[in-house]
Write a protein that holds these residues in place. Structure first.
Motif, PDB file in Angstrom:
ATOM      1  N   TYR A   1      -8.199  -1.932   8.462  1.00 62.05           N
ATOM      2  CA  TYR A   1      -7.278  -0.959   9.041  1.00 62.05           C
ATOM      3  C   TYR A   1      -6.728  -1.373  10.407  1.00 62.05           C
ATOM      4  CZ  TYR A   1      -9.454   2.021   5.515  1.00 62.05           C
ATOM      5  OH  TYR A   1      -9.911   2.549   4.330  1.00 62.05           O
TER       6      TYR A   1
ATOM      7  N   VAL B   1      -2.992  -0.909  11.584  1.00 60.78           N
ATOM      8  CA  VAL B   1      -2.247   0.335  11.354  1.00 60.78           C
ATOM      9  C   VAL B   1      -2.109   1.176  12.623  1.00 60.78           C
ATOM     10  CG1 VAL B   1      -2.037   2.400   9.929  1.00 60.78           C
ATOM     11  CG2 VAL B   1      -2.993   0.306   8.947  1.00 60.78           C
TER      12      VAL B   1
ATOM     13  N   LEU C   1      -3.360   5.210   4.990  1.00 63.10           N
ATOM     14  CA  LEU C   1      -3.322   5.350   6.445  1.00 63.10           C
ATOM     15  C   LEU C   1      -1.989   4.858   6.996  1.00 63.10           C
ATOM     16  CD1 LEU C   1      -5.105   6.208   8.875  1.00 63.10           C
ATOM     17  CD2 LEU C   1      -5.554   3.773   9.228  1.00 63.10           C
ATOM     18  N   GLN C   2      -1.457   3.789   6.426  1.00 61.60           N
ATOM     19  CA  GLN C   2      -0.158   3.298   6.863  1.00 61.60           C
ATOM     20  C   GLN C   2       0.921   4.340   6.615  1.00 61.60           C
ATOM     21  OE1 GLN C   2       0.539  -0.103   8.273  1.00 61.60           O
ATOM     22  NE2 GLN C   2       2.091   1.357   8.960  1.00 61.60           N
ATOM     23  N   ASP C   3       0.862   5.015   5.449  1.00 61.44           N
ATOM     24  CA  ASP C   3       1.819   6.082   5.172  1.00 61.44           C
ATOM     25  C   ASP C   3       1.714   7.192   6.211  1.00 61.44           C
ATOM     26  OD1 ASP C   3       2.948   4.851   3.012  1.00 61.44           O
ATOM     27  OD2 ASP C   3       1.929   6.068   1.498  1.00 61.44           O
TER      28      ASP C   3
ATOM     29  N   ALA D   1       0.528   7.058   9.290  1.00 59.12           N
ATOM     30  CA  ALA D   1       1.018   6.610  10.592  1.00 59.12           C
ATOM     31  C   ALA D   1       2.541   6.520  10.605  1.00 59.12           C
ATOM     32  CB  ALA D   1       0.394   5.261  10.941  1.00 59.12           C
ATOM     33  N   ASP D   2       3.109   5.960   9.536  1.00 58.52           N
ATOM     34  CA  ASP D   2       4.569   5.865   9.449  1.00 58.52           C
ATOM     35  C   ASP D   2       5.210   7.252   9.472  1.00 58.52           C
ATOM     36  OD1 ASP D   2       4.400   3.131   9.304  1.00 58.52           O
ATOM     37  OD2 ASP D   2       4.736   3.015   7.137  1.00 58.52           O
TER      38      ASP D   2
ATOM     39  N   PRO E   1      -6.183   1.747   3.194  1.00 64.12           N
ATOM     40  CA  PRO E   1      -5.289   1.225   4.232  1.00 64.12           C
ATOM     41  C   PRO E   1      -3.829   1.594   3.987  1.00 64.12           C
ATOM     42  CG  PRO E   1      -6.893  -0.442   3.635  1.00 64.12           C
ATOM     43  CD  PRO E   1      -7.066   0.677   2.656  1.00 64.12           C
ATOM     44  N   GLU E   2      -3.432   1.610   2.724  1.00 67.13           N
ATOM     45  CA  GLU E   2      -2.044   1.969   2.406  1.00 67.13           C
ATOM     46  C   GLU E   2      -1.761   3.440   2.722  1.00 67.13           C
ATOM     47  OE1 GLU E   2      -3.352  -1.587   0.402  1.00 67.13           O
ATOM     48  OE2 GLU E   2      -4.166   0.468   0.317  1.00 67.13           O
TER      49      GLU E   2
END
Length: 425
Positions: A193, A196, A159-161, A163-164, A156-157
């Motif tokens: 997820y 995100v 994927l967040q990176d 997306a960001d 999840p982290e």
């Protein structure tokens, strides 16, 4: 300073281009988080802007769009190795949105998409120089694809990176990711997820050809997945809009799937997704790949004339309903009353017959699906008046004085009704 990090200004001025910041954080208990965040100094894209309406409908430059998409569009013998032929055929079949794993940055593919007025979602997992200098300026892209089979390869982290970072380079398009759901599990895959990406494309492939009973639960499986996804988005989505564009199985191969869905299974799955909250519909997959020496036998929607016919009959029907599907939901009627046949779906998890009521241009449309593998007769309290047209079936039903409508459903059957609403309803 709380949950914020402040980075000191470098000794020299920032230059044009992409920059990154590596973040490493550890607390007193030894919990560690690492991230790489990027930012851009340069020209922002002045092209297509996509956002989500508060009900999850995607807006392309402010106009509602209902994606009817397909994965893996590529050149093959059956399209004379021509992107233009492939995209033209799909356009004629009702598709309006495409994806290509390996060709979506080739000039021929991009030119065909543009020429035929199509849209696409494209990979943004690796933000290289080509993405920065060219791809992010493409006006046909409506979503950056930041995860595929996400749970298998991305935390999840991470994927967040992604997306960001995609938003840092181009904040004008929404982000999307795809994954199986595992709605049968205590904690499903999407739960981790849901906060995100803006758009989730659930991989719904329940027809494996190993158990007829399990395969015929496919429509109920779609409904269970959709309910699970929407629950996660409500509870874990951070209070912002999210969309679901289900990927419905129309393939076999890939070692685990030994047959195509039948036409009634495929149609039932697609309409179950629409009835239960889909704001787009995507299919897996377009092409066929046969490499006997490597024991690769994978078949997509173009594998046979019968599969192509079943696929495009469905996509053309959905395309004709797009103006209806883009309307905001109205007050929904009660769950249909089952008069004969099973009252529960093939998984015994919900009603056998479910429906979605929409209003467009003064007409009411009732999309309905039977998730039981048995014939069912149901009564709808829809407030109908006058004759009720059953779309694509060349028949009409009479509504009762109370506005109810009764109809028979085949196993996994679908009906779409159009009628006028009683005054005062």
């Amino acid at each position: 300073r709380g949950d914020k990090f402040v980075m000191e200004r470098p000794s020299r001025d920032w230059t044009q281009g992409v920059h990154h910041v590596d973040v490493h954080v550890a607390d007193q208990l030894g919990n560690v988080a690492d991230a790489r965040k990027i930012f851009l100094i340069g020209t922002a894209p002045a092209t297509t802007r996509t956002t989500l309406r508060d009900d999850g409908v995607i807006l392309v430059d402010g106009k509602p769009h209902f994606p009817i998409g397909i994965y893996g569009v590529n050149r093959h013998m059956f399209n004379a190795y021509s992107f233009d032929r492939a995209v033209s055929d799909l356009k004629a079949a009702g598709f309006n949105t495409l994806q290509s794993y390996h060709s979506d940055r080739l000039p021929g593919f991009l030119a065909a998409v543009s020429r035929h007025g199509m849209r696409m979602w494209t990979d943004a997992r690796k933000l290289n120089d080509d993405f920065v200098s060219r791809i992010r300026f493409n006006p046909d892209v409506i979503a950056w694809y930041v995860g595929d089979d996400t749970f298998d390869n991305t935390t999840p982290e991470q994927l967040q990176d992604r997306a960001d970072n995609a938003r840092a380079l181009d904040p004008s398009r929404v982000t999307a990711q795809a994954d199986p759901v595992w709605s049968y599990s205590t904690v499903d895959r999407y739960w981790h997820y849901a906060a995100v990406a803006d758009v989730f494309l659930p991989e719904i492939y329940p027809v494996r050809g190993k158990s007829e009973k399990d395969d015929r639960q496919c429509v109920a499986s779609v409904i269970r997945d959709m309910r699970c996804i929407l629950r996660n988005q409500r509870e874990r989505g951070g209070g912002r809009p999210h969309a679901v564009w289900p990927i419905i199985q129309e393939f076999y191969g890939w070692s685990s799937w030994s047959r195509f869905p039948t036409e009634d299974e495929f149609r039932g799955m697609c309409f179950a997704a629409l009835v239960h909250g889909a704001k787009g519909l995507t299919l897996y997959t377009y092409g066929t790949t046969l490499v006997p020496e490597k024991k690769i036998f994978n078949y997509g929607v173009t594998a046979t004339e019968d599969v192509w016919r079943a696929t495009t009959n469905l996509t053309r029907q959905v395309a004709s309903l797009v103006p209806v599907l883009l309307e905001r939901d109205v007050a929904q009627p009660p769950v249909p009353q089952v008069l004969s046949g099973p009252a529960r779906d093939a998984m015994d998890e919900g009603p056998s017959v479910t429906a979605l009521l929409k209003c467009h241009d003064g007409w009411m449309y009732l999309l309905s699906v039977n998730a039981a593998d048995a014939a069912v007769t149901a009564r709808f309290d829809a407030g109908a008046v006058g004759p009720v047209e059953v779309l694509w079936e060349d028949r009409k039903l009479a509504a009762s004085d109370a506005g109810t409508v009764e109809d028979a459903f085949a196993p996994l059957g679908v009906h779409v009704y159009r009628f006028r609403k009683q005054k005062g309803e």
